[in-house]
Write a protein that holds these residues in place. Structure first.
Motif, PDB file in Angstrom:
ATOM      1  N   ASP A 142     -44.251  24.028 -25.025  1.00  0.00           N
ATOM      2  CA  ASP A 142     -43.420  23.778 -23.855  1.00  0.00           C
ATOM      3  C   ASP A 142     -41.992  24.221 -24.111  1.00  0.00           C
ATOM      4  O   ASP A 142     -41.290  23.643 -24.941  1.00  0.00           O
ATOM      5  N   GLY A 143     -41.542  25.246 -23.392  1.00  0.00           N
ATOM      6  CA  GLY A 143     -40.193  25.759 -23.563  1.00  0.00           C
ATOM      7  C   GLY A 143     -39.158  24.958 -22.803  1.00  0.00           C
ATOM      8  O   GLY A 143     -39.466  24.107 -21.965  1.00  0.00           O
ATOM      9  N   PHE A 144     -37.889  25.271 -23.073  1.00  0.00           N
ATOM     10  CA  PHE A 144     -36.750  24.562 -22.501  1.00  0.00           C
ATOM     11  C   PHE A 144     -36.714  24.661 -20.979  1.00  0.00           C
ATOM     12  O   PHE A 144     -36.087  23.840 -20.303  1.00  0.00           O
ATOM     13  N   GLU A 145     -37.392  25.654 -20.401  1.00  0.00           N
ATOM     14  CA  GLU A 145     -37.377  25.862 -18.953  1.00  0.00           C
ATOM     15  C   GLU A 145     -38.198  24.818 -18.196  1.00  0.00           C
ATOM     16  O   GLU A 145     -38.105  24.725 -16.970  1.00  0.00           O
ATOM     17  N   CYS A 146     -39.012  24.077 -18.904  1.00  0.00           N
ATOM     18  CA  CYS A 146     -40.051  23.262 -18.274  1.00  0.00           C
ATOM     19  C   CYS A 146     -39.491  22.089 -17.477  1.00  0.00           C
ATOM     20  O   CYS A 146     -38.352  21.663 -17.652  1.00  0.00           O
ATOM     21  N   ALA A 147     -40.331  21.535 -16.613  1.00  0.00           N
ATOM     22  CA  ALA A 147     -40.031  20.276 -15.941  1.00  0.00           C
ATOM     23  C   ALA A 147     -40.325  19.125 -16.904  1.00  0.00           C
ATOM     24  O   ALA A 147     -41.066  19.279 -17.871  1.00  0.00           O
ATOM     25  N   GLY A 148     -39.761  17.975 -16.606  1.00  0.00           N
ATOM     26  CA  GLY A 148     -40.023  16.823 -17.465  1.00  0.00           C
ATOM     27  C   GLY A 148     -39.246  16.906 -18.761  1.00  0.00           C
ATOM     28  O   GLY A 148     -38.081  17.293 -18.776  1.00  0.00           O
ATOM     29  N   HIS A 149     -39.905  16.568 -19.854  1.00  0.00           N
ATOM     30  CA  HIS A 149     -39.220  16.424 -21.140  1.00  0.00           C
ATOM     31  C   HIS A 149     -39.380  17.680 -22.002  1.00  0.00           C
ATOM     32  O   HIS A 149     -40.458  17.945 -22.530  1.00  0.00           O
ATOM     33  N   PRO A 150     -38.292  18.466 -22.179  1.00  0.00           N
ATOM     34  CA  PRO A 150     -38.364  19.680 -22.986  1.00  0.00           C
ATOM     35  C   PRO A 150     -38.021  19.467 -24.459  1.00  0.00           C
ATOM     36  O   PRO A 150     -37.886  20.438 -25.203  1.00  0.00           O
ATOM     37  N   GLY A 151     -37.884  18.216 -24.894  1.00  0.00           N
ATOM     38  CA  GLY A 151     -37.454  17.964 -26.261  1.00  0.00           C
ATOM     39  C   GLY A 151     -35.953  18.117 -26.392  1.00  0.00           C
ATOM     40  O   GLY A 151     -35.228  18.246 -25.395  1.00  0.00           O
ATOM     41  N   GLU A 152     -35.476  18.137 -27.613  1.00  0.00           N
ATOM     42  CA  GLU A 152     -34.041  18.169 -27.847  1.00  0.00           C
ATOM     43  C   GLU A 152     -33.582  19.440 -28.570  1.00  0.00           C
ATOM     44  O   GLU A 152     -32.424  19.538 -28.979  1.00  0.00           O
ATOM     45  N   ASP A 153     -34.463  20.412 -28.744  1.00  0.00           N
ATOM     46  CA  ASP A 153     -34.103  21.622 -29.477  1.00  0.00           C
ATOM     47  C   ASP A 153     -33.535  22.730 -28.601  1.00  0.00           C
ATOM     48  O   ASP A 153     -32.885  23.658 -29.093  1.00  0.00           O
ATOM     49  N   ASP A 154     -33.811  22.674 -27.292  1.00  0.00           N
ATOM     50  CA  ASP A 154     -33.260  23.630 -26.327  1.00  0.00           C
ATOM     51  C   ASP A 154     -33.632  25.077 -26.653  1.00  0.00           C
ATOM     52  O   ASP A 154     -32.792  25.988 -26.559  1.00  0.00           O
ATOM     53  N   THR A 199     -45.017  22.614 -12.188  1.00  0.00           N
ATOM     54  CA  THR A 199     -44.194  22.742 -10.981  1.00  0.00           C
ATOM     55  C   THR A 199     -44.837  23.661  -9.944  1.00  0.00           C
ATOM     56  O   THR A 199     -44.856  23.340  -8.746  1.00  0.00           O
ATOM     57  N   ARG A 200     -45.384  24.794 -10.380  1.00  0.00           N
ATOM     58  CA  ARG A 200     -45.962  25.738  -9.415  1.00  0.00           C
ATOM     59  C   ARG A 200     -47.114  25.115  -8.651  1.00  0.00           C
ATOM     60  O   ARG A 200     -47.304  25.394  -7.446  1.00  0.00           O
ATOM     61  N   PHE A 201     -47.891  24.263  -9.307  1.00  0.00           N
ATOM     62  CA  PHE A 201     -49.023  23.645  -8.621  1.00  0.00           C
ATOM     63  C   PHE A 201     -48.594  22.546  -7.652  1.00  0.00           C
ATOM     64  O   PHE A 201     -49.368  22.169  -6.768  1.00  0.00           O
ATOM     65  N   VAL A 202     -47.374  22.018  -7.809  1.00  0.00           N
ATOM     66  CA  VAL A 202     -46.896  21.037  -6.839  1.00  0.00           C
ATOM     67  C   VAL A 202     -46.710  21.698  -5.479  1.00  0.00           C
ATOM     68  O   VAL A 202     -46.956  21.081  -4.434  1.00  0.00           O
ATOM     69  N   ALA A 203     -46.308  22.957  -5.490  1.00  0.00           N
ATOM     70  CA  ALA A 203     -46.112  23.696  -4.233  1.00  0.00           C
ATOM     71  C   ALA A 203     -47.387  24.423  -3.839  1.00  0.00           C
ATOM     72  O   ALA A 203     -47.397  25.643  -3.622  1.00  0.00           O
ATOM     73  N   THR A 204     -48.481  23.685  -3.760  1.00  0.00           N
ATOM     74  CA  THR A 204     -49.739  24.214  -3.239  1.00  0.00           C
ATOM     75  C   THR A 204     -50.244  23.289  -2.144  1.00  0.00           C
ATOM     76  O   THR A 204     -49.826  22.126  -2.047  1.00  0.00           O
ATOM     77  N   THR A 287     -39.287  15.407 -11.005  1.00  0.00           N
ATOM     78  CA  THR A 287     -39.226  16.473 -11.999  1.00  0.00           C
ATOM     79  C   THR A 287     -39.545  17.819 -11.371  1.00  0.00           C
ATOM     80  O   THR A 287     -40.387  17.933 -10.483  1.00  0.00           O
ATOM     81  N   ALA A 288     -38.853  18.832 -11.858  1.00  0.00           N
ATOM     82  CA  ALA A 288     -39.095  20.208 -11.413  1.00  0.00           C
ATOM     83  C   ALA A 288     -38.570  21.143 -12.489  1.00  0.00           C
ATOM     84  O   ALA A 288     -37.533  20.880 -13.105  1.00  0.00           O
TER      85      ALA A 288
END
Length: 327
Positions: A142-154, A199-204, A287-288
């Motif tokens: 999971d990269g920094f771009e993600c919704a929700g929790h991306p961790g703390e490494d950015d 996120t993409r599946f939320v807009a379906t 989240t988004a």
């Protein structure tokens, strides 16, 4: 599009629907699975393990294709019976579990004994390697771009994915910032064998959220998210609305933020009822991911997956192959 992920999970396309609180219900999960991907039910959306079991049965009535269950393991004020949710998943005959949050190590003997494939969501290379060591079948990075929790490494996926791919032996799924064919092709080029989209599946059409939320995502650009809980070392990416801006303003004040200062603003029930159910996109946290900047329509899951795969194949054959020279 055959990869180790499609073979492992028994799916047509290497596309997985991420586990999303309040959104990962049977309507969406079955639609993704019927479209050739892997739908995911979110365990903790259901109030009890028995409710999860009943949701599994309901989903099975809507699809004869494989689907999975997300189990996010986090410290909570009120104890959560995580093991009972895991047991309900097995009782329902589910063979794929996506874990997130804390390490699933304590659950691995139960899952392995029952032939369950475990995909652990990680936000760093070190966590992905730990997941491999404890026996996970795949990791979702999971990269920094993600919704929700991306961790703390950015660390963004352009760096994180190839860094993880260079050290992993098990298959890797790319998660965060992906919502179209270009993202799918890029993820495969960076070493992934599948993608995870939330996120993409939320807009379906099938996503069980208010249409106002879906339309807000279509209207938004890539700048319409913000990070909250930075001061609490529990960073979360959410849609940038008036509530999120109040939270970041409080966190930006001098001195250490106390969660009590934020609690009424970020209450999960507020976001679920006011935003996702009633459609007031300004009266709660939701989240988004940054991928909202790439969302331009609200298709069915079948339309989305078919389009992504056909366009990805065209990009590979017509554009990328064209860069290669016989000279």
């Amino acid at each position: 599009m055959r990869t180790r992920i499609t073979d492992m999970l028994g799916i047509k396309y290497p596309i997985i629907q991420g586990g999303m609180q309040w959104v990962g219900r049977a309507e969406l999960a079955s639609a993704v699975s019927n479209a050739g991907g892997l739908g995911i039910l979110t365990a903790l959306t259901q109030p009890t393990p028995e409710d999860l079991y009943q949701e599994i049965l309901r989903c099975r009535e809507m699809t004869d294709q494989p689907f999975g269950v997300n189990l996010t393991i986090l410290p909570t004020i009120n104890p959560v019976p995580y093991m009972e949710y895991a047991e309900a998943t097995i009782r329902g005959g589910v063979k794929v579990v996506e874990t997130a949050g804390r390490s699933p190590e304590a659950f691995m003997p139960l899952f392995k004994a029952n032939g369950v494939r475990v995909i652990h969501k990680c936000t760093s290379v070190r966590h992905a390697l730990k997941a491999e060591r404890i026996g996970c079948d795949a990791v979702s990075v999971d990269g920094f771009e993600c919704a929700g929790h991306p961790g703390e490494d950015d660390v963004t996926n352009m760096i994180l994915l190839p860094a993880a791919a260079a050290k992993l032996s098990i298959p890797m799924i790319a998660s965060g910032g992906i919502g179209d064919a270009l993202g799918l092709v890029a993820a495969l080029a960076l070493g992934a064998e599948g993608i995870n989209m939330g996120t993409r599946f939320v807009a379906t059409k099938e996503a069980p959220v208010h249409d106002n939320v879906k339309r807000a995502m279509v209207a938004a650009d890539e700048r319409q998210t913000t990070l909250i809980f930075r001061s609490l070392n529990n960073t979360a990416r959410v849609f940038r609305n008036s509530i999120a801006e109040q939270v970041t303003e409080i966190e930006g004040r001098d001195g250490k933020t106390d969660f009590a200062d934020l609690q009424s603003l970020v209450a999960g029930a507020r976001g679920r009822v006011n935003v996702l159910e009633q459609g007031d996109t300004e009266d709660g946290i939701w989240t988004a991911g940054m991928v909202i900047g790439l969302i331009n329509d609200i298709p069915s899951c079948q339309e989305l997956l078919d389009r992504m795969v056909s366009e990805a194949q065209a990009i590979i054959r017509q554009r990328l192959v064209g860069f290669c020279s016989d000279d």
